[in-house]
Design a protein around this motif. Structure first.
Motif, PDB file in Angstrom:
ATOM      1  N   GLN A   1       0.824  -1.206   0.000  1.00  0.00           N
ATOM      2  CA  GLN A   1       0.000   0.000   0.000  1.00  0.00           C
ATOM      3  C   GLN A   1       0.858   1.256   0.000  1.00  0.00           C
TER       4      GLN A   1
ATOM      5  N   TYR B   1       2.459   1.802  -3.642  1.00  0.00           N
ATOM      6  CA  TYR B   1       1.619   2.142  -4.787  1.00  0.00           C
ATOM      7  C   TYR B   1       0.546   3.189  -4.482  1.00  0.00           C
ATOM      8  N   ARG B   2       0.405   3.577  -3.203  1.00  0.00           N
ATOM      9  CA  ARG B   2      -0.688   4.477  -2.846  1.00  0.00           C
ATOM     10  C   ARG B   2      -0.562   5.826  -3.543  1.00  0.00           C
ATOM     11  N   GLN B   3       0.550   6.505  -3.397  1.00  0.00           N
ATOM     12  CA  GLN B   3       0.742   7.838  -3.971  1.00  0.00           C
ATOM     13  C   GLN B   3       1.458   7.725  -5.316  1.00  0.00           C
TER      14      GLN B   3
END
Length: 285
Positions: free
Chosen positions: A46, A49-51
């Protein structure tokens, strides 16, 4: 599973005095680490790859971009790679996916342990959880890369034989070799940043000694010898051959490299297990 924050008492007594008890404890800790490893894996995926605008595409973009550049260089005759069993763009893209999986396996344990320094110093938990989480993350990224590989097979109409079902076995051995090297380097990387930076230099040079963007050289010479002595070569080439042509060109080399990978991982895991308490004690002081 909950782990309490507490001061962990270190002991200098060698666990090697009771090898069977040590092996049994390693097995128990490996099983006990499943839940924590799952949480660590989700946290890292997470966070990675989140931002990100492209998100999960970053799992295969480096391989795709590098393979595209090499294909253009080959077509313009800047790079002469010789004859390949499958179309060169497919050859180099599949090879780059395998190479990227290997480098992720090598870098993964070092990155996971380095990021978890504070948790290791303050919380008592099975340290195998970090290795299991690393394996989970590698498999997750590999699953995304397989989308690219399937697209390559369809676009270039590469025939599929029964041998493709054996390719995952060879791929596991390739991953195991990378994880063994990364696990061995973990204690050193926690103490000295030079090792993390050195891995980048090492893998960059290692790429040119691995038949990723060129077929395995058959002739004599120092370069061909180095490529053949490279343990990644038979593992990567065999995985690629099983997935495409089905004809294994170096079965003996593959099994030798596989034994090195399996034995190396067991030794690295044991060294990791014995060294980590002393490393944690040093970084905590």
């Amino acid at each position: 599973m909950k782990f309490e924050n507490k001061v962990v008492k270190r002991t200098t007594a060698s666990e090697l005095r009771h090898p069977m008890e040590l092996l049994a404890k390693m097995g128990r800790d490996l099983i006990a680490s499943r839940e924590l490893a799952w949480q660590l894996m989700k946290r890292d995926i997470q966070a990675e790859y989140r931002q990100s605008i492209l998100g999960y595409c970053w799992a295969f973009l480096p391989a795709l971009v590098t393979a595209t550049g090499l294909t253009l260089a080959s077509r313009s005759k800047v790079l002469n790679v010789g004859v390949t069993d499958i179309p060169y763009p497919a050859f180099v893209m599949i090879s780059m996916v395998l190479w990227q999986t290997f480098t992720e396996s090598l870098n993964g344990p070092v990155q996971m342990v380095t990021k978890s320094k504070q948790m290791l110093a303050r919380v008592n938990f099975p340290r195998e959880a970090l290795l299991v989480a690393t394996v989970g993350k590698i498999l997750f990224n590999l699953g995304i890369k397989l989308i690219l590989v399937i697209g390559i097979f369809l676009w270039y109409r590469i025939s599929i034989s029964w041998s493709i079902f054996l390719a995952p076995v060879a791929l596991i051995h390739l991953m195991l070799l990378g994880i063994a090297i990364g696990t061995f380097l973990c204690p050193f990387a926690m103490l000295y940043q030079d090792f993390s930076k050195g891995i980048v230099l090492m893998t960059g040079f290692w790429l040119f000694l691995t038949p990723v963007f060129f077929p395995e050289p058959k002739g004599a010479g120092s370069f061909a010898t180095l490529v053949r002595l490279n343990p990644v070569t038979p593992l990567l080439v065999t995985t690629r051959e099983l997935a495409t042509t089905g004809a294994i060109t170096n079965e003996v080399g593959f099994w030798i490299a596989s034994l090195i990978a399996i034995g190396g991982f067991l030794i690295a895991w044991l060294m990791y297990r014995l060294a980590m308490p002393f490393v944690i004690e040093r970084i905590s002081s």
